[in-house]
Design an enzyme around this catalytic site. Structure first.
Site, PDB file in Angstrom:
ATOM      1  N   HIS A   1      59.735  79.780  42.074  1.00 53.89           N
ATOM      2  CA  HIS A   1      61.217  79.466  41.552  1.00 53.89           C
ATOM      3  C   HIS A   1      61.933  80.897  41.470  1.00 53.89           C
ATOM      4  CE1 HIS A   1      64.958  77.942  39.657  1.00 53.89           C
ATOM      5  NE2 HIS A   1      64.380  76.830  39.699  1.00 53.89           N
TER       6      HIS A   1
ATOM      7  N   ARG B 267      59.965  73.246  49.715  1.00 51.65           N
ATOM      8  CA  ARG B 267      60.518  72.163  48.871  1.00 51.65           C
ATOM      9  C   ARG B 267      62.149  72.117  48.832  1.00 51.65           C
ATOM     10  NH1 ARG B 267      61.047  69.967  43.243  1.00 51.65           N
ATOM     11  NH2 ARG B 267      60.815  72.157  42.824  1.00 51.65           N
TER      12      ARG B 267
ATOM     13  N   ARG C 172      65.130  78.194  48.378  1.00 52.43           N
ATOM     14  CA  ARG C 172      64.600  78.763  47.237  1.00 52.43           C
ATOM     15  C   ARG C 172      63.620  79.998  48.035  1.00 52.43           C
ATOM     16  NH1 ARG C 172      62.432  74.171  43.066  1.00 52.43           N
ATOM     17  NH2 ARG C 172      64.397  73.801  42.126  1.00 52.43           N
TER      18      ARG C 172
ATOM     19  N   HIS D  30      56.242  77.695  40.789  1.00 48.30           N
ATOM     20  CA  HIS D  30      56.878  76.691  40.455  1.00 48.30           C
ATOM     21  C   HIS D  30      56.065  75.312  40.693  1.00 48.30           C
ATOM     22  CE1 HIS D  30      60.258  74.674  38.555  1.00 48.30           C
ATOM     23  NE2 HIS D  30      60.526  74.282  39.880  1.00 48.30           N
TER      24      HIS D  30
ATOM     25  N   GLU E 252      72.536  71.233  44.460  1.00 49.60           N
ATOM     26  CA  GLU E 252      71.867  72.462  44.266  1.00 49.60           C
ATOM     27  C   GLU E 252      71.267  72.985  45.969  1.00 49.60           C
ATOM     28  OE1 GLU E 252      68.164  71.048  42.247  1.00 49.60           O
ATOM     29  OE2 GLU E 252      69.322  70.749  40.304  1.00 49.60           O
TER      30      GLU E 252
END
Length: 531
Positions: free
Chosen positions: A243, A383, A289, A348, A123
């Site tokens: 997100h 994060r 992100r 998110h 990811e």
């Protein structure tokens, strides 16, 4: 310190450890504490309403060569944009593999290859494929299912369903209990004081404070606000992760198109077919992100409705490998095999929360915190993908072991039986929606000083209208802390983007620490100043 506004004086004393919440961190802590007696406070039926069950990506863990905990630590530090606590990151990544093995023993059906090895996905911002998945995009739901089955069979764990915490009881600087009430908005009861052997907060984050969110409806910062109002220090409140790829189909909450899709090669385009991420970041769709979220937001603001294109990378495989995404698309009349998927940036995950030390202890004595309601220092300003469930596991166990060391040997295992009386106060739905719209409009993906001040004024007005409702006061407290911390951080770092302060103040940043009293003082000054 706060006391409930509509208290009755009814008190229940128990030798059980009181755990507020019913997500992954709460369940894992309760199982770790066994056979010490526990009572879990769950607003919904166990397994429903928890953010953990909605997590699609999986759990990040270095499971073998060439990966390592040290590489996982480095990626965590890099993604966190200079504000990650390095000691926390090293501790969490070092323990990650052990928690995967523990979950496996507890019945989690992680995806395995023909040789029995764990199937790993890569990811965003990870150097290696290290995200352990279940059925493609159902990690959270399947891990929760496995743990709930064990919890249901564990005699020492009692679950109070349909009950929520509204305040902490603090005496001489120490948390001595939790005020609880029924969670049904149409049948809200007066609060009862539940005093147990120890108190663990594991009640989720704050994504639902925003109009566009991927979080379950009830996750609106109540636990963070409750602790803040009781006097706990809140850390990194300004860092809210959006997100990039919530499915833009008009549902509230918005379904999630997991990042693993981009890990498998899906790309982002706008409504003209242009793939825009390669011009934004060298890692394109696998950029951190915050970078992807801002790019999505910019396309949306420009009227170029962004979409996720899975057709070439996955084709029909998306239907079997990512069933949650396929199901959401079907509800919207989208065929992801033939069509692109419209996406939007959505609140998110809250990197900020109740400040804790390496042992999961809050600044208030007698209070432990784990899961998204906490701010351990692991996530910093942004994060790293799939570190959220990992943190819940690591600190769920750490908190449980710390609490166990304080318990008396002889314990009364009698179950808690609250007898609620009518007369509680539920939040006004219109006020809640106004609060959510305010946060989205002024404290969202991009921010500026003028908008943040407007948000603080509007939050103060809404709070004044709901000043007899503890649940709303907890929401508005967290909203105030996010906006105040964002106003005080005059730079852009990680998920916190200030249009009026677009640069970061150096490579290394400082974590923020704020009390409710500090935030109230700042808000009062802004309310009194019309400029």
């Amino acid at each position: 310190m706060t006391e409930p506004l509509n208290q009755t004086g009814t008190t229940i004393r128990t030798d059980r450890v009181v755990i507020v919440g019913a997500g992954l961190a709460a369940l894992y802590a309760a199982l770790t504490l066994a056979p010490d007696p526990v009572v879990m406070i769950s607003p919904d039926v166990l397994g429903e309403g928890a953010s953990s069950a909605w997590a699609q990506g999986g759990v990040a863990a270095a499971m073998g060569d060439p990966d390592s905990p040290e590489s996982h630590t480095d990626d965590t530090l890099s993604a966190g944009a200079g504000t990650v606590d390095a000691a926390v990151a090293a501790q969490v990544t070092r323990e990650a593999r052990d928690h995967i093995l523990t979950l496996t023993r507890l019945g989690t059906p992680f995806d395995r290859d023909d040789q029995g090895g764990y199937v790993l996905s890569r990811e965003a911002a990870h150097s290696y494929a290290r995200v352990v998945r279940v059925k493609g995009d159902q990690a959270g739901a399947e891990i929760m299912k496995a743990l709930i089955a064990v919890v249901r069979e564990t005699p020492s764990i009692q679950v109070l369903e349909g009950v929520m915490a509204s305040d902490l009881h603090v005496k001489e600087g120490k948390v001595t209990g939790v005020w609880i009430e029924t969670s049904d908005p149409l049948d809200r009861a007066r609060p009862i004081l539940l005093q147990g052997a120890a108190t663990l907060l594991a009640g989720g984050g704050s994504g639902g404070l925003y109009k566009i969110t991927t979080n379950p409806p009830r996750i609106r910062g109540q636990v963070i606000g409750m602790a803040a109002r009781a006097g706990a220090v809140i850390a990194d409140a300004e860092f809210v992760q959006f997100h990039p790829t919530a499915i833009d189909m008009g549902e509230d909450p918005a379904p999630l198109a997991t990042e693993a899709l981009r890990g498998e090669g899906a790309v982002l385009r706008n409504n003209t077919g242009q793939r825009f991420m390669p011009e934004v970041h060298p890692d394109a769709e696998l950029a951190p992100r915050d970078v992807v979220a801002r790019a999505i937001y910019a396309q949306t603001q420009a009227g170029n409705r962004p979409v996720l294109d899975t057709r070439d990378a996955l084709g029909a495989e998306i239907l079997n490998h990512f069933p949650s995404v396929a199901e959401a698309c079907a509800r919207a009349g989208i065929d992801p095999v033939q069509d692109t998927i419209p996406v939007a940036a959505a609140a998110h995950y809250h990197m900020g929360g109740i400040s804790t030390d390496l042992k999961g202890r809050a600044t208030l004595a007698g209070l432990w915190v784990c899961g998204e309601a906490s701010s351990t220092g692991l996530h910093g300003a942004n994060r790293l993908a799939s570190n959220g469930l990992l943190e819940a596991l690591v600190y769920g166990r750490i908190c449980a072991k710390g609490i166990a060391a304080t318990l008396e040997e002889a314990q009364d295992t009698a179950e808690v039986t609250p007898h609620f009386q009518p007369g509680g106060v539920a939040p006004d739905p219109e006020a809640v929606e106004a609060l959510r719209q305010t946060m989205t409009d002024h404290v969202g993906v991009v921010r500026d000083g003028k908008g943040l001040k407007t948000a603080l004024r509007k939050i103060a007005q809404l709070e004044a209208q709901q000043d007899t409702c503890p649940a709303f006061l907890n929401m508005s407290a967290t909203a105030t802390l996010i906006a105040a911390a964002a106003l005080l951080r005059e730079e852009s770092r990680g998920a916190h983007c200030r249009l009026d302060f677009p640069a970061a103040n150096g490579d290394r940043g400082k974590r923020s620490f704020l009390t409710w009293a500090d935030a109230l003082d700042l808000r009062a000054r802004i309310v009194s100043d019309p400029s």
